[in-house]
Scaffold this active site. Structure first.
Site, short mmCIF file in Angstrom:
data_model
loop_
_atom_site.label_atom_id
_atom_site.label_comp_id
_atom_site.label_asym_id
_atom_site.label_seq_id
_atom_site.Cartn_x
_atom_site.Cartn_y
_atom_site.Cartn_z
N ARG A 1 0.81 -1.23 0.00
CA ARG A 1 0.00 0.00 0.00
C ARG A 1 0.84 1.27 0.00
O ARG A 1 0.37 2.35 0.37
CB ARG A 1 -0.97 0.04 1.19
CG ARG A 1 -1.97 -1.07 1.16
CD ARG A 1 -3.16 -0.73 2.03
NE ARG A 1 -4.06 -1.87 2.13
CZ ARG A 1 -3.96 -2.81 3.06
NH1 ARG A 1 -3.03 -2.73 3.99
NH2 ARG A 1 -4.80 -3.80 3.06
N LYS B 1 3.38 11.93 -10.47
CA LYS B 1 2.58 11.08 -11.34
C LYS B 1 3.39 9.82 -11.65
O LYS B 1 4.56 9.92 -12.04
CB LYS B 1 2.27 11.79 -12.66
CG LYS B 1 1.11 12.76 -12.57
CD LYS B 1 0.74 13.22 -13.97
CE LYS B 1 -0.37 14.24 -13.95
NZ LYS B 1 -0.68 14.76 -15.28
N GLU C 1 10.45 20.82 -22.79
CA GLU C 1 9.55 21.01 -21.64
C GLU C 1 9.98 22.25 -20.84
O GLU C 1 9.15 22.93 -20.23
CB GLU C 1 9.53 19.76 -20.74
CG GLU C 1 9.07 18.48 -21.45
CD GLU C 1 7.54 18.34 -21.65
OE1 GLU C 1 6.78 19.22 -21.20
OE2 GLU C 1 7.13 17.34 -22.27
N LYS D 1 7.07 24.26 -12.25
CA LYS D 1 6.14 23.13 -12.19
C LYS D 1 5.70 22.91 -10.74
O LYS D 1 4.54 22.56 -10.49
CB LYS D 1 6.77 21.86 -12.80
CG LYS D 1 5.73 20.76 -12.92
CD LYS D 1 6.13 19.57 -13.77
CE LYS D 1 5.02 18.51 -13.68
NZ LYS D 1 5.38 17.22 -14.24
N GLU E 1 -4.67 17.87 -10.70
CA GLU E 1 -5.02 18.33 -12.05
C GLU E 1 -6.51 18.64 -12.20
O GLU E 1 -7.22 18.04 -13.00
CB GLU E 1 -4.57 17.32 -13.10
CG GLU E 1 -4.55 17.93 -14.49
CD GLU E 1 -3.73 17.13 -15.50
OE1 GLU E 1 -2.77 16.47 -15.11
OE2 GLU E 1 -4.06 17.23 -16.69
N ARG F 1 -3.15 22.84 -13.30
CA ARG F 1 -2.14 21.88 -13.76
C ARG F 1 -2.31 21.53 -15.24
O ARG F 1 -1.35 21.16 -15.91
CB ARG F 1 -2.17 20.61 -12.88
CG ARG F 1 -0.98 19.70 -13.12
CD ARG F 1 -0.79 18.68 -12.01
NE ARG F 1 0.34 17.80 -12.30
CZ ARG F 1 0.83 16.89 -11.49
NH1 ARG F 1 0.30 16.72 -10.30
NH2 ARG F 1 1.85 16.13 -11.84
N ASN G 1 -0.25 21.08 -20.12
CA ASN G 1 -0.51 20.31 -21.34
C ASN G 1 -0.40 21.16 -22.61
O ASN G 1 -0.78 20.70 -23.69
CB ASN G 1 -1.91 19.68 -21.29
CG ASN G 1 -1.98 18.59 -20.25
OD1 ASN G 1 -1.00 17.87 -20.05
ND2 ASN G 1 -3.10 18.49 -19.58
N HIS H 1 0.37 19.61 -25.87
CA HIS H 1 0.35 18.15 -25.68
C HIS H 1 -0.80 17.43 -26.38
O HIS H 1 -0.65 16.26 -26.74
CB HIS H 1 0.38 17.81 -24.19
CG HIS H 1 1.77 17.84 -23.63
ND1 HIS H 1 2.52 18.99 -23.57
CD2 HIS H 1 2.56 16.86 -23.12
CE1 HIS H 1 3.69 18.71 -23.03
NE2 HIS H 1 3.75 17.43 -22.75
N HIS I 1 0.22 14.38 -28.55
CA HIS I 1 -0.23 13.00 -28.36
C HIS I 1 -0.81 12.43 -29.66
O HIS I 1 -0.58 11.26 -29.98
CB HIS I 1 -1.26 12.91 -27.22
CG HIS I 1 -0.66 13.21 -25.88
ND1 HIS I 1 -1.39 13.70 -24.83
CD2 HIS I 1 0.61 13.12 -25.43
CE1 HIS I 1 -0.59 13.89 -23.78
NE2 HIS I 1 0.63 13.55 -24.13
N HIS J 1 9.19 12.22 -27.37
CA HIS J 1 8.04 12.94 -26.80
C HIS J 1 8.23 14.46 -26.92
O HIS J 1 7.35 15.18 -27.39
CB HIS J 1 7.83 12.53 -25.34
CG HIS J 1 6.81 13.38 -24.64
ND1 HIS J 1 5.47 13.33 -24.97
CD2 HIS J 1 6.93 14.32 -23.68
CE1 HIS J 1 4.81 14.20 -24.22
NE2 HIS J 1 5.67 14.81 -23.43
#
Ligand SMILES: NC(=O)c1ccc[n+]([C@@H]2O[C@H](COP(=O)([O-])OP(=O)(O)OC[C@H]3O[C@@H](n4cnc5c(N)ncnc54)[C@H](O)[C@@H]3O)[C@@H](O)[C@H]2O)c1
Ligand SMILES: [Zn+2]
Length: 362
Positions: free
Chosen positions: A121, A143, A185, A227, A237, A241, A245, A248, A252, A265
């Site tokens: 956990r 994340k 980035e 950030k 988010e 947040r 993106n 992005h 994507h 990326h």
């Protein structure tokens, strides 16, 4: 050396950025560990190159260490490796007080972070990111995820590390394209919220591309601090947040349509930033000179900004598959000037198509 603090109540942690600090890992983690049992999950290539320094530093502080080497590659951010690492932790008698250390790029960070979030956990987790992308992006915000054959980052959790150690010396062995991909980035952080950072990169681009430590440490620290501000104010988010993106949703779509094997990326994000800024110009909210300034910097850094030949309609359709759409509507991050973003969910498809067409190579 620079420190960036993330203030997230009991999940607060700090990021240390410096040169030649990999060998201090053992000493630095002593206050962050509850027992001497640690497992290092390492990218195979990174382990061969930097593993000895890390192991010596941990053993000097009497940690009982084992290393799990994971072959390089996005395909290993998988359920199979997730499960294999759990097996090894159990066989090594790791318990709730043990610590996991991630040594490698974003793949290792995401994979081992998700293991740390779920093993018994949740156990303590330390990140030693060794790619520029992982240092400026994956190191902030907690994340973690693994991929499903049907999509990227489909299983995951938020799990903050207890410490991040960034040694810019590790960047010297990176492929040139991986330096550029991480730099995107940082430039993105400049475009969405920090014009002075954008200017600093413009002025020092040659030194940055040569990885001169002082300037690289400075832009990593500024980028992480930006950030961190966003994450502190919107950890899960819900609003702010999502400004990260920027570029992005386009990126994507490009990554999916080129099977993830044409663009890094960050390169896809550079193309996406061109699309988002072009759309902002078309809508009359951004001055064309700002679009030029963004694109000039991206191109001077050796990055692509154009979509290769893809049918614009197919591109738009792929954008709608992105998991960041909002009740069937595209959520787009646009810019009003360098340093100021706006989030829009009301942009008509024909406007998005026009921007895609404008950014597609003939
Ligand atoms: N969790 C987050 O917030 C977050 C943010 C951004 C990206 N990501 C994830 O990160 C991954 C991409 O990150 P990445 O570009 O670091 O990928 P990566 O981990 O695959 O690393 C890229 C390549 O660089 C090699 N490498 C790593 N460190 C090196 C070094 N110091 N010298 C030489 N080679 C080195 C690796 O072996 C690999 O081949 C994606 O899976 C993405 O989803 C996560
Ligand atoms: Zn990104």
């Amino acid at each position: 050396m620079r420190e960036v603090h993330l203030n997230l109540d009991q999940d607060s942690y700090s990021i240390t950025i410096g040169q030649g600090i990999l060998g201090n890992l053992g000493q630095r983690i002593v206050p962050k560990t509850k027992s001497d049992k640690v497992t290092v999950v390492a990218d195979e290539f990174v382990s061969e190159r930097y593993g000895d320094i890390v192991l010596k530093s941990l053993r000097d502080f009497e940690f009982d260490v084992q290393v799990i080497q994971v072959p390089s590659g996005e395909e290993n951010k998988s359920l199979a490796w997730f499960s294999k690492i759990h097996d090894t932790l159990i066989n090594h008698h790791m318990d709730r007080s043990s610590t996991l250390i991630a040594l490698g790029g974003g793949v290792i960070g995401d994979l081992s972070g998700f293991v740390a979030a779920t093993f018994m956990r949740g156990i303590s987790w330390i990140q030693v990111p060794t790619t520029l992308l992982a240092q400026v992006d994956a190191s902030v915000g907690g994340k973690t995820a693994i991929n499903h054959p049907k999509g990227k980052n489909m299983m995951g959790a938020f799990h903050q590390p207890s410490l991040v150690l960034i040694d810019v010396d590790t960047l010297h062995s990176l492929a040139e394209r991986d330096v550029g991909s991480g730099l995107v980035e940082i430039i993105k952080h400049g475009v969405i919220m920090d014009e002075p950072l954008f200017s600093l990169i413009e002025k020092n681009l040659t030194k940055i591309l040569r990885l001169v430590p002082e300037i690289v440490i400075e832009i990593i620290a500024k980028s992480c601090a930006n950030k961190a501000y966003v994450v502190e104010n919107d950890e899960k988010e819900r609003g702010l947040r999502s400004t990260l993106n920027y570029g992005h949703t386009f990126a994507h779509a490009l990554e999916v349509l080129t099977d993830y094997n044409t663009f890094r990326h960050g390169e896809a994000v550079a193309v996406g930033m061109n699309c988002a800024a072009q759309l902002s110009v078309n809508l009359g909210i951004l001055d064309p000179s700002e679009l030029n300034r963004q694109n000039t910097l991206l191109q001077n850094a050796g990055l692509p900004i154009q979509i290769p030949r893809i049918q614009p309609e197919n591109f738009l359709e792929a954008m709608y598959f992105d998991k960041k759409i909002n009740h069937g509507k595209l959520k787009l991050i646009l810019i009003e000037r360098l340093g100021k973003v706006t989030m829009r969910t009301d942009i008509p498809d024909n406007e998005v198509l026009a921007a895609i067409e404008k950014c597609t190579a003939n």
